[in-house]
Design an enzyme around this catalytic site. Structure first.
Site, PDB file in Angstrom:
ATOM      1  N   SER A 157     -19.135 -28.679 -22.571  1.00 47.69           N
ATOM      2  CA  SER A 157     -19.311 -29.554 -21.421  1.00 47.69           C
ATOM      3  C   SER A 157     -17.426 -30.371 -21.609  1.00 47.69           C
ATOM      4  O   SER A 157     -17.525 -31.437 -20.364  1.00 47.69           O
ATOM      5  CB  SER A 157     -20.183 -30.996 -22.739  1.00 47.69           C
ATOM      6  OG  SER A 157     -19.323 -30.898 -23.746  1.00 47.69           O
ATOM      7  N   LYS A 170     -15.775 -36.096 -26.385  1.00 49.22           N
ATOM      8  CA  LYS A 170     -16.269 -35.899 -25.467  1.00 49.22           C
ATOM      9  C   LYS A 170     -14.755 -37.110 -25.069  1.00 49.22           C
ATOM     10  O   LYS A 170     -14.318 -37.428 -25.796  1.00 49.22           O
ATOM     11  CB  LYS A 170     -17.388 -36.750 -24.903  1.00 49.22           C
ATOM     12  CG  LYS A 170     -18.452 -36.360 -24.606  1.00 49.22           C
ATOM     13  CD  LYS A 170     -19.233 -35.259 -23.649  1.00 49.22           C
ATOM     14  CE  LYS A 170     -20.332 -35.028 -24.185  1.00 49.22           C
ATOM     15  NZ  LYS A 170     -20.512 -33.787 -25.053  1.00 49.22           N
TER      16      LYS A 170
END
Length: 144
Positions: free
Chosen positions: A61, A98
């Site tokens: 990701s 993230k």
């Protein structure tokens, strides 16, 4: 969400640091013995040793920012997270790594942005529990 496996790091205090500009072909100068320095991982890369930990990245990701499966993230819990930082977070108890997007704070939410178009941002508002566990300051990448 991307997985992050926490690992403990123990490093030698220092190792020789070689400069490509000092590697010469031909007869070596006696002065070359005094041209090297050392690289000390803790001194040069760790700001807060007592608040630093390491995590091995799993998943893709964050691949567009160069954080790939198997890379090691150097994470500092003592650094105050800022907009755009890569953070280790737990959203409703689930860990992820993230990019922190604080641009919507005035609207009552923040985003945890992936760096891969295959994934959607994670929107965190008052209905969620968000815990930030540190800021990624460095990554260690194996090329082979």
């Amino acid at each position: 969400m991307s997985d992050l496996k926490i690992i403990r790091g123990e490093f030698a205090s220092s190792m020789p640091l070689f400069y490509a500009s000092n590697i010469k072909a031909g007869f070596p100068s006696p002065a070359d013995d005094y041209l090297h320095d050392t690289l000390d991982f803790h001194r040069d890369f760790i700001r807060h040793p007592e608040a630093t930990y390491y995590g091995r990245i799993a998943g893709d990701s964050m691949a567009d920012l160069g954080l790939d499966e198997g890379d090691i993230a150097v994470i500092d819990r003592a650094v105050e997270p800022r907009d755009g930082d890569i953070v280790v977070a737990a959203v409703d108890g689930e860990f992820t790594i993230k990019q922190l997007d604080l641009s919507h704070q005035h609207e009552g939410y923040v985003l945890l942005q992936p760096a891969n178009k295959k994934y959607q941002p994670i929107r965190v508002d008052n209905n969620n529990t968000l815990q930030l566990f540190g800021v990624v300051l460095y990554t260690i990448k194996a090329w082979r």
